[in-house]
Design an enzyme around this catalytic site. Structure first.
Site, short mmCIF file in Angstrom:
data_model
loop_
_atom_site.label_atom_id
_atom_site.label_comp_id
_atom_site.label_asym_id
_atom_site.label_seq_id
_atom_site.Cartn_x
_atom_site.Cartn_y
_atom_site.Cartn_z
N ILE A 76 34.19 36.13 38.64
CA ILE A 76 34.91 37.25 39.17
C ILE A 76 35.32 37.95 38.04
O ILE A 76 36.12 37.44 37.19
CB ILE A 76 36.21 36.86 40.14
CG1 ILE A 76 35.51 35.97 41.27
CG2 ILE A 76 36.44 38.09 40.45
CD1 ILE A 76 36.52 35.37 42.29
N CYS A 77 35.28 39.19 37.95
CA CYS A 77 35.73 40.14 36.92
C CYS A 77 36.55 41.04 37.55
O CYS A 77 36.37 42.11 38.44
CB CYS A 77 34.52 40.98 36.18
SG CYS A 77 35.08 42.02 34.82
N VAL A 78 38.06 40.81 37.31
CA VAL A 78 38.85 41.81 37.90
C VAL A 78 40.02 41.76 36.85
O VAL A 78 40.35 40.67 36.42
CB VAL A 78 39.48 41.06 39.44
CG1 VAL A 78 39.96 39.93 39.19
CG2 VAL A 78 40.53 42.17 40.03
#
EC number: 2.3.2.23
Length: 267
Positions: free
Chosen positions: A93-95
């Protein structure tokens, strides 16, 4: 196997408090799976938000906490396959919340809510899945079609095994069969040993009507049923002749004939 010994005691205490709170009052659309033996791996089931291509899906994700947590952010992964610009094909996940915007004061609840919001509003500018990011920017309908396809294949909610309507229909059919059986039992009871049911009156009116000469319908009259005493046999009553009266008349006629014969012999 990792254990809670990998985390400092004060972190374990804080995590235990957070996890208990998440279990008792979970965020909307998120269910946390608690592993008491290892708080460094947090699992959660995330429901796809309504109105998105992920609707009706349930996505399993995990957060990996490092030994220096909360000073460094956890790493997030989707274990369920999903087509999303900010989620790599390996599930990473890229956040920003898990990267440059991380703050040690942020709790697990905040992280989980941000991840679910990512399903509502993706950020294609910082895409890990370039195909999904490009498709989202150029052709949203095509992107949504791909996302729904992934959701239907990998994340669809399991349907209930039984339908209420089918159960109701089966119950109704069963009741009907039982009713028919009850009627059959009554019929069998009334015809045990072949005995006829007693008529309510000496003369029973037949359900078959006959038309008389004047065109009016007249009920057909049935003769009263007389039990013969033999199982299964009945006889219709017939008018009884007075056998005694008939025999006396024959005897009287014979006497007259005899008297005439005697008179003839005298002549």
């Amino acid at each position: 196997m990792a254990t809670n010994e990998n985390l400092p005691p004060n972190v374990i205490k804080q995590l235990a408090k957070e996890l208990k709170n998440l279990d008792e009052t979970p965020p909307e659309g998120i269910k946390v799976v608690v592993n008491d033996d290892d708080f460094s791996i947090i699992y959660a089931d995330v429901e796809g938000p309504a109105g998105t291509p992920y609707e009706n899906g349930v996505f399993r994700m995990k957060l990996l906490l490092s030994h220096d947590f909360p000073h460094s952010p956890p790493k997030g992964y989707f274990l369920t396959k999903i087509f999303h610009p900010n989620i790599a094909t390996n599930g990473e996940i890229c956040v920003n919340t898990l990267k440059k915007d991380w703050n040690p004061s942020l709790g697990l609840r905040h992280v989980l809510i941000v991840v679910r919001c990512l399903l509502i509003e993706p950020f294609p500018e910082s895409a890990l899945n370039e195909q999904a990011g490009k498709m989202l920017l150029e052709n949203y309908e095509e992107y949504a079609r791909h996302a729904r396809l992934y959701t239907g294949i990998h994340a669809l909610k399991p349907k209930p095994k039984f339908k209420t309507g089918a159960i109701s229909e089966s119950t109704t059919a069963l009741n009907v069969d039982q009713t028919n059986t009850s009627v059959l039992n009554v019929d069998q009871k009334n015809t045990v040993s072949g005995a006829a049911l007693p008529l309510p009156s000496p003369l029973a009116t037949s359900t078959v009507a006959t038309k008389g000469g004047n065109g009016q319908e007249h009920p057909a009259i049935l003769a009263p049923v007389i039990e013969t005493g033999v199982s299964g046999s009945t006889a219709a009553a017939a008018p009884h002749k007075k056998e005694g009266g008939g025999l006396a008349k024959v005897q009287a006629d014979k006497k007259k004939m005899d008297a005439r014969k005697k008179s003839l012999k005298r002549l």
